[in-house]
Design a protein around this motif. Structure first.
Motif, PDB file in Angstrom:
ATOM      1  N   TYR A  58       0.819  -1.220   0.000  1.00  0.00           N
ATOM      2  CA  TYR A  58       0.000   0.000   0.000  1.00  0.00           C
ATOM      3  C   TYR A  58       0.851   1.268   0.000  1.00  0.00           C
ATOM      4  O   TYR A  58       0.517   2.240  -0.666  1.00  0.00           O
ATOM      5  CB  TYR A  58      -0.938  -0.003   1.212  1.00  0.00           C
ATOM      6  CG  TYR A  58      -2.043   1.033   1.135  1.00  0.00           C
ATOM      7  CD1 TYR A  58      -3.292   0.708   0.607  1.00  0.00           C
ATOM      8  CD2 TYR A  58      -1.839   2.335   1.589  1.00  0.00           C
ATOM      9  CE1 TYR A  58      -4.302   1.651   0.527  1.00  0.00           C
ATOM     10  CE2 TYR A  58      -2.845   3.286   1.498  1.00  0.00           C
ATOM     11  CZ  TYR A  58      -4.073   2.941   0.974  1.00  0.00           C
ATOM     12  OH  TYR A  58      -5.065   3.885   0.893  1.00  0.00           O
ATOM     13  N   LYS A 166     -18.700   0.400   0.271  1.00  0.00           N
ATOM     14  CA  LYS A 166     -17.593   0.791  -0.604  1.00  0.00           C
ATOM     15  C   LYS A 166     -17.076  -0.486  -1.250  1.00  0.00           C
ATOM     16  O   LYS A 166     -16.850  -1.480  -0.552  1.00  0.00           O
ATOM     17  CB  LYS A 166     -16.529   1.475   0.261  1.00  0.00           C
ATOM     18  CG  LYS A 166     -15.120   1.567  -0.295  1.00  0.00           C
ATOM     19  CD  LYS A 166     -14.339   2.648   0.459  1.00  0.00           C
ATOM     20  CE  LYS A 166     -12.855   2.366   0.533  1.00  0.00           C
ATOM     21  NZ  LYS A 166     -12.099   3.490   1.132  1.00  0.00           N
ATOM     22  N   LYS A 168     -14.140  -2.346  -3.474  1.00  0.00           N
ATOM     23  CA  LYS A 168     -12.737  -2.225  -3.864  1.00  0.00           C
ATOM     24  C   LYS A 168     -12.597  -2.759  -5.269  1.00  0.00           C
ATOM     25  O   LYS A 168     -12.877  -3.955  -5.505  1.00  0.00           O
ATOM     26  CB  LYS A 168     -11.879  -3.043  -2.891  1.00  0.00           C
ATOM     27  CG  LYS A 168     -11.752  -2.394  -1.529  1.00  0.00           C
ATOM     28  CD  LYS A 168     -10.913  -1.136  -1.640  1.00  0.00           C
ATOM     29  CE  LYS A 168     -10.462  -0.655  -0.275  1.00  0.00           C
ATOM     30  NZ  LYS A 168      -9.621   0.545  -0.411  1.00  0.00           N
ATOM     31  N   ASP A 197     -13.632   2.310  -4.570  1.00  0.00           N
ATOM     32  CA  ASP A 197     -12.255   2.758  -4.344  1.00  0.00           C
ATOM     33  C   ASP A 197     -11.365   2.009  -5.322  1.00  0.00           C
ATOM     34  O   ASP A 197     -11.265   0.779  -5.266  1.00  0.00           O
ATOM     35  CB  ASP A 197     -11.831   2.465  -2.899  1.00  0.00           C
ATOM     36  CG  ASP A 197     -10.488   3.096  -2.544  1.00  0.00           C
ATOM     37  OD1 ASP A 197      -9.843   3.677  -3.444  1.00  0.00           O
ATOM     38  OD2 ASP A 197     -10.084   3.000  -1.358  1.00  0.00           O
ATOM     39  N   ASN A 199      -8.100   2.658  -5.703  1.00  0.00           N
ATOM     40  CA  ASN A 199      -6.740   2.593  -5.156  1.00  0.00           C
ATOM     41  C   ASN A 199      -5.662   2.802  -6.235  1.00  0.00           C
ATOM     42  O   ASN A 199      -4.733   2.000  -6.363  1.00  0.00           O
ATOM     43  CB  ASN A 199      -6.492   1.282  -4.397  1.00  0.00           C
ATOM     44  CG  ASN A 199      -7.096   1.299  -2.996  1.00  0.00           C
ATOM     45  OD1 ASN A 199      -7.959   0.478  -2.695  1.00  0.00           O
ATOM     46  ND2 ASN A 199      -6.682   2.218  -2.149  1.00  0.00           N
ATOM     47  N   GLU A 223     -13.384   6.905  -5.494  1.00  0.00           N
ATOM     48  CA  GLU A 223     -12.197   7.161  -4.655  1.00  0.00           C
ATOM     49  C   GLU A 223     -10.915   6.824  -5.410  1.00  0.00           C
ATOM     50  O   GLU A 223     -10.766   5.731  -5.949  1.00  0.00           O
ATOM     51  CB  GLU A 223     -12.317   6.314  -3.373  1.00  0.00           C
ATOM     52  CG  GLU A 223     -11.179   6.532  -2.380  1.00  0.00           C
ATOM     53  CD  GLU A 223     -11.477   5.919  -1.012  1.00  0.00           C
ATOM     54  OE1 GLU A 223     -12.664   5.651  -0.710  1.00  0.00           O
ATOM     55  OE2 GLU A 223     -10.518   5.683  -0.257  1.00  0.00           O
ATOM     56  N   ASP A 248      -7.790  10.134  -1.851  1.00  0.00           N
ATOM     57  CA  ASP A 248      -7.278   9.413  -0.676  1.00  0.00           C
ATOM     58  C   ASP A 248      -5.747   9.442  -0.693  1.00  0.00           C
ATOM     59  O   ASP A 248      -5.139  10.319  -0.068  1.00  0.00           O
ATOM     60  CB  ASP A 248      -7.842   7.990  -0.639  1.00  0.00           C
ATOM     61  CG  ASP A 248      -7.373   7.213   0.580  1.00  0.00           C
ATOM     62  OD1 ASP A 248      -6.718   7.822   1.454  1.00  0.00           O
ATOM     63  OD2 ASP A 248      -7.648   5.998   0.683  1.00  0.00           O
ATOM     64  N   GLU A 249      -5.112   8.526  -1.436  1.00  0.00           N
ATOM     65  CA  GLU A 249      -3.644   8.494  -1.458  1.00  0.00           C
ATOM     66  C   GLU A 249      -3.044   9.829  -1.908  1.00  0.00           C
ATOM     67  O   GLU A 249      -1.894  10.136  -1.580  1.00  0.00           O
ATOM     68  CB  GLU A 249      -3.143   7.359  -2.370  1.00  0.00           C
ATOM     69  CG  GLU A 249      -3.364   5.955  -1.818  1.00  0.00           C
ATOM     70  CD  GLU A 249      -4.696   5.340  -2.275  1.00  0.00           C
ATOM     71  OE1 GLU A 249      -5.697   6.097  -2.368  1.00  0.00           O
ATOM     72  OE2 GLU A 249      -4.740   4.133  -2.527  1.00  0.00           O
ATOM     73  N   LYS A 272      -6.931  10.410   7.220  1.00  0.00           N
ATOM     74  CA  LYS A 272      -6.431   9.212   7.908  1.00  0.00           C
ATOM     75  C   LYS A 272      -5.328   9.647   8.856  1.00  0.00           C
ATOM     76  O   LYS A 272      -4.395  10.337   8.418  1.00  0.00           O
ATOM     77  CB  LYS A 272      -5.876   8.187   6.905  1.00  0.00           C
ATOM     78  CG  LYS A 272      -6.947   7.562   6.022  1.00  0.00           C
ATOM     79  CD  LYS A 272      -6.413   6.500   5.082  1.00  0.00           C
ATOM     80  CE  LYS A 272      -7.564   5.940   4.250  1.00  0.00           C
ATOM     81  NZ  LYS A 272      -7.127   5.066   3.159  1.00  0.00           N
TER      82      LYS A 272
HETATM   83 MN   LIG Z   1      -8.863   4.502  -0.298  1.00  0.00          MN
END
Ligand SMILES: [Mn+2]
Ligand SMILES: O=C(O)C[C@H]1C=CC(=O)O1
Length: 372
Positions: A58, A166, A168, A197, A199, A223, A248-249, A272
């Motif tokens: 991650y 949510k 993934k 999401d 990612n 996301e 997010d990231e 976060k």
């Molecule tokens: Mn996320």
């Protein structure tokens, strides 16, 4: 004499997940928590947690690097210092050590927990005071199987545990992912909201195709569709589509949040504690978001109860979480290392009561799951 920090212990704790959790970059069967036990000269103990997802899959910190860097570099900066000076100690960590936001978040949490216990105040009081004592919590469907995800969603709805989901995506071809998401949304209908999401898994051109189809299927939020470093691409997607983007990231802390907002982003930010180096940094990002008219979302790196409770104390001080939260980490784990679990129900979770985090360890469970 004010209390000084006497010792800082770190433990790797391996807990199995209730089912495989499939993300674009890894599939988890186990979560590793890095637990911090900080002891002060007045006998107060502060607890902290630094947790990531999938080893190094991650982000740049792994559970082992978090533990090692605390033991070798960060803890020695704190030992012997005045235990109450949380802001000064936190600045000291940044002055002498770059990066390592998750390790710093674990230590900041332990400092705040100890200080709250010393003063007899919940952590939220140290952060400005709780404005909410029950926070909304969604559930992430990520078994990798469409029918199983639909079953799981209906179970959660019937338990009145979660009504927002949510999904993934990003590990499969975009058309397969879109079919999967649309089938789940169609099965749930108006009973539940569905968001995705990605990612960081898509290029901008794939994102344009995928998001158009997801928007048509009634998905409410997208996301991190593209790489964290693709600020310009994320801004273009936010301008192009009606369905909002959640960064997010791309946004770890207040500086990132300012840069993305200044580049023209609209939508929402995932807060976060792990990304921001602790609860205080995450709340600083929230301030920037609010100033820029960007919505807030309480995010997780799938922490256990200690990291989740620390996040809840921070989010509870915010006026509003427009996109709710995903503070469900402990529910994804088969067992826990705390005496009393968090109280989930009515589509959310209660803010723990009591001084500091309001969380006590179960020493037997901790000894059982701690890595030797
Ligand atoms: Mn996320
Ligand atoms: O949002 C992420 O990127 C990380 C995380 C949060 C929920 C989940 O299942 O994974």
């Amino acid at each position: 004499m004010s209390s000084v920090i006497e010792s800082i212990e770190t433990l790797l704790v391996d807990l199995p997940t209730i089912r495989p959790h499939k993300l674009s970059m890894t599939t988890m069967a186990c979560q590793t928590l890095v637990i911090v036990r900080l002891r002060d000269s007045d006998g107060v103990e502060g607890l902290g947690e630094g947790t990531t997802i999938g080893g190094l899959a991650y982000g740049p910190e792994s559970p082992e690097s978090i533990k090692r860097n605390i033991d070798s570099y960060l803890a020695p900066l704190l030992i012997g210092q005045s235990a109450s000076a949380v802001a000064t100690l936190r600045a000291r960590l940044d002055r002498h050590a770059r990066g390592n936001a998750i390790a710093k978040s674990a230590l900041e949490t332990a400092l705040l927990d100890a200080q709250g216990k010393r003063l007899g105040l919940p952590m939220a009081e140290l952060l400005g005071g709780a404005r909410h004592d029950h926070l909304p919590v969604l559930w992430t469907l990520a078994s990798g199987d469409t029918a199983r995800d639909i079953d799981e969603a209906f179970q959660r709805l019937e338990q009145r545990r979660h009504c927002d989901f949510k999904l993934k995506i990003g590990a499969n071809a975009v058309d397969d992912d879109v079919r999967h998401v649309a089938a789940i949304k169609a099965a749930l209908g108006e009973r539940a909201s569905v968001r995705v999401d990605v990612n960081q898994a898509w290029s901008e051109s794939t994102a344009v195709r995928g998001i158009a189809a997801l928007q048509a299927a009634g998905i409410e939020l997208i996301e991190q569709p593209v790489s964290a470093r693709e600020h310009a691409g994320l801004v273009r997607l936010a301008k192009r589509f009606e369905v909002p983007m959640l960064a997010d990231e791309a946004v770890a802390d207040a500086r990132d949040g300012f840069a993305l907002a200044a580049a023209g982003f609209s939508g929402a930010y995932a807060l976060k504690i792990a990304k921001a180096g602790g609860p205080r940094g995450a709340l600083a990002l929230a301030e920037v978001a609010q100033a820029a008219g960007i919505g807030l979302y309480g995010g997780t790196l799938l922490e256990g109860t200690i990291g989740t409770a620390a996040s809840l104390h921070a989010w509870a001080t915010l006026p509003e979480l427009a996109w709710g939260s995903e503070m469900f980490g402990p529910l994804l784990l088969k067992d826990d290392i705390v005496a009393e679990p968090l109280a989930y129900g009515e589509f959310g979770v209660e803010l723990p009561k009591g001084p500091g985090l309001g969380i006590a360890l179960d020493e037997d469970k901790l000894a059982h799951y701690a890595r030797r």
